[in-house]
Motif scaffolding. Sequence first.
Motif, PDB file in Angstrom:
ATOM      1  N   THR A 130      10.408 -29.681   3.340  1.00  0.00           N
ATOM      2  CA  THR A 130       9.751 -29.086   1.845  1.00  0.00           C
ATOM      3  C   THR A 130      10.747 -29.611   0.884  1.00  0.00           C
ATOM      4  OG1 THR A 130       9.527 -26.984   3.240  1.00  0.00           O
ATOM      5  CG2 THR A 130       9.424 -27.045   0.818  1.00  0.00           C
ATOM      6  N   VAL A 138      15.403 -21.351  -9.524  1.00  0.00           N
ATOM      7  CA  VAL A 138      15.880 -22.651 -10.111  1.00  0.00           C
ATOM      8  C   VAL A 138      14.393 -23.037 -10.565  1.00  0.00           C
ATOM      9  CG1 VAL A 138      15.875 -23.088  -7.827  1.00  0.00           C
ATOM     10  CG2 VAL A 138      16.664 -24.583  -9.563  1.00  0.00           C
ATOM     11  N   SER A 139      13.420 -23.001  -9.854  1.00  0.00           N
ATOM     12  CA  SER A 139      12.093 -24.028 -10.205  1.00  0.00           C
ATOM     13  C   SER A 139      11.076 -22.961 -10.140  1.00  0.00           C
ATOM     14  CB  SER A 139      12.034 -24.917  -9.393  1.00  0.00           C
ATOM     15  OG  SER A 139      11.641 -24.665  -8.126  1.00  0.00           O
ATOM     16  N   PRO A 187      13.384 -30.371 -12.199  1.00  0.00           N
ATOM     17  CA  PRO A 187      12.018 -29.804 -12.381  1.00  0.00           C
ATOM     18  C   PRO A 187      11.312 -30.064 -13.629  1.00  0.00           C
ATOM     19  CG  PRO A 187      13.664 -28.069 -12.353  1.00  0.00           C
ATOM     20  CD  PRO A 187      14.279 -29.293 -12.268  1.00  0.00           C
ATOM     21  N   HIS A 240      12.071 -19.685   0.117  1.00  0.00           N
ATOM     22  CA  HIS A 240      13.223 -19.083   0.131  1.00  0.00           C
ATOM     23  C   HIS A 240      13.048 -17.568  -0.154  1.00  0.00           C
ATOM     24  CE1 HIS A 240      15.707 -22.490  -1.512  1.00  0.00           C
ATOM     25  NE2 HIS A 240      14.506 -23.120  -1.453  1.00  0.00           N
ATOM     26  N   ALA A 300       8.533 -20.663   8.028  1.00  0.00           N
ATOM     27  CA  ALA A 300       9.891 -21.613   7.535  1.00  0.00           C
ATOM     28  C   ALA A 300       9.317 -22.285   6.179  1.00  0.00           C
ATOM     29  CB  ALA A 300       9.926 -22.680   8.573  1.00  0.00           C
ATOM     30  N   GLY A 301      10.443 -22.562   5.692  1.00  0.00           N
ATOM     31  CA  GLY A 301      10.401 -23.504   4.410  1.00  0.00           C
ATOM     32  C   GLY A 301      10.371 -22.297   3.066  1.00  0.00           C
ATOM     33  N   ASN A 360      18.325 -17.821  -5.540  1.00  0.00           N
ATOM     34  CA  ASN A 360      17.690 -18.907  -5.676  1.00  0.00           C
ATOM     35  C   ASN A 360      15.929 -18.971  -6.287  1.00  0.00           C
ATOM     36  OD1 ASN A 360      15.838 -21.329  -4.475  1.00  0.00           O
ATOM     37  ND2 ASN A 360      17.853 -21.837  -4.624  1.00  0.00           N
ATOM     38  N   GLU A 361      15.253 -17.848  -5.886  1.00  0.00           N
ATOM     39  CA  GLU A 361      14.002 -17.587  -6.180  1.00  0.00           C
ATOM     40  C   GLU A 361      13.871 -16.099  -6.654  1.00  0.00           C
ATOM     41  OE1 GLU A 361      11.431 -20.510  -4.080  1.00  0.00           O
ATOM     42  OE2 GLU A 361       9.970 -18.889  -4.011  1.00  0.00           O
ATOM     43  N   ASN A 368      14.877 -28.204   3.351  1.00  0.00           N
ATOM     44  CA  ASN A 368      15.227 -27.655   4.885  1.00  0.00           C
ATOM     45  C   ASN A 368      15.427 -29.154   5.468  1.00  0.00           C
ATOM     46  OD1 ASN A 368      12.532 -28.554   4.520  1.00  0.00           O
ATOM     47  ND2 ASN A 368      11.736 -27.451   6.452  1.00  0.00           N
ATOM     48  N   ILE A 374       9.231 -19.612  18.285  1.00  0.00           N
ATOM     49  CA  ILE A 374      10.127 -18.857  16.886  1.00  0.00           C
ATOM     50  C   ILE A 374       9.933 -17.460  17.039  1.00  0.00           C
ATOM     51  CG2 ILE A 374       9.867 -21.043  15.685  1.00  0.00           C
ATOM     52  CD1 ILE A 374       7.421 -19.496  14.206  1.00  0.00           C
ATOM     53  N   LYS A 416       7.275 -13.991   4.343  1.00  0.00           N
ATOM     54  CA  LYS A 416       6.193 -14.682   4.367  1.00  0.00           C
ATOM     55  C   LYS A 416       5.967 -15.208   5.717  1.00  0.00           C
ATOM     56  CE  LYS A 416       5.932 -15.712  -0.713  1.00  0.00           C
ATOM     57  NZ  LYS A 416       5.902 -16.813  -1.555  1.00  0.00           N
ATOM     58  N   ALA A 429       9.899 -26.267  14.762  1.00  0.00           N
ATOM     59  CA  ALA A 429       9.848 -24.986  15.410  1.00  0.00           C
ATOM     60  C   ALA A 429       8.560 -24.394  15.159  1.00  0.00           C
ATOM     61  CB  ALA A 429      10.889 -24.219  15.814  1.00  0.00           C
ATOM     62  N   GLU A 468      12.971 -22.080  11.280  1.00  0.00           N
ATOM     63  CA  GLU A 468      12.335 -21.576  12.211  1.00  0.00           C
ATOM     64  C   GLU A 468      13.171 -20.308  12.978  1.00  0.00           C
ATOM     65  OE1 GLU A 468      12.623 -24.608  12.090  1.00  0.00           O
ATOM     66  OE2 GLU A 468      10.513 -25.095  11.067  1.00  0.00           O
ATOM     67  N   VAL A 516      11.530 -14.966   9.968  1.00  0.00           N
ATOM     68  CA  VAL A 516      10.455 -15.851  10.487  1.00  0.00           C
ATOM     69  C   VAL A 516      10.091 -15.265  11.844  1.00  0.00           C
ATOM     70  CG1 VAL A 516       9.484 -18.049  11.064  1.00  0.00           C
ATOM     71  CG2 VAL A 516      10.987 -17.615   8.877  1.00  0.00           C
ATOM     72  N   VAL A 572      16.550 -20.770   2.095  1.00  0.00           N
ATOM     73  CA  VAL A 572      15.353 -21.144   2.803  1.00  0.00           C
ATOM     74  C   VAL A 572      15.170 -20.855   4.139  1.00  0.00           C
ATOM     75  CG1 VAL A 572      15.890 -23.413   3.481  1.00  0.00           C
ATOM     76  CG2 VAL A 572      13.499 -22.988   2.545  1.00  0.00           C
ATOM     77  N   ARG A 618       0.955  -8.841   5.419  1.00  0.00           N
ATOM     78  CA  ARG A 618       1.037  -9.172   4.274  1.00  0.00           C
ATOM     79  C   ARG A 618      -0.442  -9.309   4.019  1.00  0.00           C
ATOM     80  NH1 ARG A 618       4.486 -11.796   1.140  1.00  0.00           N
ATOM     81  NH2 ARG A 618       2.837 -13.500   0.634  1.00  0.00           N
TER      82      ARG A 618
END
Lengths: 396, 422
Positions: free
Chosen positions: A19, B213-214, A25, B166, B163-164, B190-191, A45, A97, B160, A51, B149, B154, B146, A206
């Motif tokens: 990512t 941050v973004s 930004p 925040h 992985a990946g 961070n988010e 990451n 995982i 969510k 994984a 795995e 996760v 963030v 979700r």
Amino acid sequence: MAGGLYRDKQRTNFYNNYTLRPSNPFAQYGIDFTDYNQIAWTIQNPLGSVASALNYDATEKTASGYLQFRTVDQPLEVTGGVRIEHTDQRYAMKFPIGEDNPTGSQIYTDVLPSLHFRYRPNEQTNWRLSYFRSLNRPGFFEIVPYRIVNEEYQERGNPSLKRAIADNVDLRYEFFPRPMEQFMVGLFYKHIQDPIEYTLQKDAIRGQDLYYGPGNFGNATNLGLEVDAIKYFRQWGVKGNYTYTNSSITTPKSKRIRNAQGDLETITVNQTRALYGQSAHVANLSLLYKDTEHGWDGQLAASYTGGRINTVSQFVDNDLYQKGFIQMDASAEKRLGHGFLLFAKANNLLNTPTEIFINNASSKNSDVPNQDLSGKTLIRRDFYQRSYVLGIRYKL
Amino acid sequence: MKQVFIIAALSAAVLVGCSKSDDTNNPIVTPTPVVKEAVSGDVSGTWTKGNTYKITGHLQVPASTSLVIEEGVNVVFSDSTVKPELIVKGNLYIMGTSANPVKLTVPDAWKTTANQWGSLWGGIIAAPSCAELLIDNAIIEYGGAVTTESSPSVKAGLYKAAAGNHVPAVNYSNVNGKLVIVNSRLNNQNEDGFYIEGGKVIIANNKIYTQGVSGGDAINIKSGVQADVAFNMVYSPNTNALKLSNSGDRVPQAYVVAYNNTIVNAGWRRPTIKGGSIWVELRVRAELYNNLLANDRFGVKRDPKNAEDDRSKVSNNLYYGATQDGVTGFQPSTEILTGTNDVISKTVGDNDPKFVNYPLTTDSKNAIFNTAWDFRLQASSPAIGKGTTSFTRLYADGISFANGTLYKSPAPSTTIGAFGTN
């Protein structure tokens, strides 16, 4: 008669994912950078994400054997038998995982009987009555609990996907007036247990995450009629067939309602619809030219595929349909002698688009460009254009 | 030699303290504050007043158990490689006091400008099995790592479940549960701040700043939630202070009464145009009263194609813009909700809320919070007396917890904003 088959398929899949975020930004094109390779990125990451469920080994081993008998009495011929298929389908995540099913296997044995009667009152006529049971097993990848982020939806595998078993009954009348000519009419009935369909579903926790994937949603019946004929007038021939299928399956769907308190609530209701991918009407018509003496062979073929469900929506009466379409292709061959053959093919002469739509419209989409189907909501329209092939074949 | 002696004395004191409380079931001796090193794995029971817990691995409050964190406890997430998450499958009660808040933080040496956007530990991720989550007088900072795995969120299919991403500071997802976050501070996140997907919820008297941050919203509410959001101060959230949506089709329908919040400098740091201040969409039932929106990128923004519930109400909010962009951003349109009895103008600088101490010309992209600022209002503020109290908040009678505590939504004030006057 008896026979057997053993097949072993294997697959190893590897996937990694990083990512990235732009370090700045607010960087603007033309001010902070003029070329995309000048953008600095921060890796979120650094260890990657191997994984994911996309790293797996999968195998499919099938073993089958059959026993068949056949009577040769005339005019009634009976063929029957039983086929036994053993399936052993497995997968294993390389980096589990913590999902519910890091490894999985589906092992099952099916007994698939069949019985065919053929009655030949004369040389030109056949009556056929048959029953057989058939099997449609999940694809290799379909039972791996993978998740792929696509443009529109996440796509997911389904470890609990079951195989579909169909019981088929066919009755046919066949008439062969001359060589190369035929007339055939048939009735068919299929009962399919656990057909595999692709639908949009919502994540159990979700609900805002929609995903697209295979599932079993009930039992289906297909009932239909089939007509097929070939007729020649000297070198010119006409070949046509038509199939009508009444397909029906009832499955639960979501519906948003206002409850007694006036609050929005999503309830489950049943919807009866055609099976995913099943058109009510399918027809083919070809014009044939065959001049064996001068080595010509050509055909112009048109096929009609009626409207059908492309994707089953999670909402009631909101399925994605593919519009019925006619595709036209032409081909010709000329034998040149000495083993040479000149051939030409033209596909998709009408440049038929693939159109996917929802069978209703919302005023909220009225300002969306290219919504030109009245009373429908266009989802996608793909044009594949025409293709032509010209070639020479040489036979040793 | 001296050091060894002190440690020995300390352990003796602790041992004595334990045996006394066991004997009498009534601790008389105030336990000496201790530092628990290398805490990780399953945690439950009580983290005692004043102690420090150095967290070096992921934490989990197992299902059907509870963890109580008493006042003054320092929870120091001390592994910036693992970036521990706190998974709550049972119940969690963070019970600080205004004098002795509970801190969920990182070692002081890490609180640098380079780490302004946190991401040094995960967040409090509560599973649908978490019946009660209480956060009273806590300081939550430098989180939002963030996921990988190996992140337990996760693995457990939470947030969510991929992985990946925040993680937010607090994620709550039990539609039948209770969540109260009051008197707390969230900063250097961070988010997203609070990402809530279910439950009866009170979020009141909190301060959120230096968040996102973004991207990211300070308080993000989805379907399944019925919430009072009141008297919060949100300074410079990356996108929205409140993002209110009914997405997810959970029952009940998202219903949020947001009143007397002060939202300053929201939305400008988002590289793309999204929201600023408050966002309503997808049939959320929102009632917005007495909110003070100063120097935000937009007013109450909506999605015309996926609009808010028809029963939504917006009134008695104050809008201030020190720049033309800011003033243009809150003018009513198809994308900006029109309220009634609003304090609003088309002129730059009109309706100055007259904060006791905050320069209204502060750069709109500034995310650094100066603790000397004072967002109470001067006596001449046009926000005084312009609010309403004639609406019904959801939890005037309170939300009660199994530990005997009861939390009521604060009564609304006719002084717009979160802090009243000085």
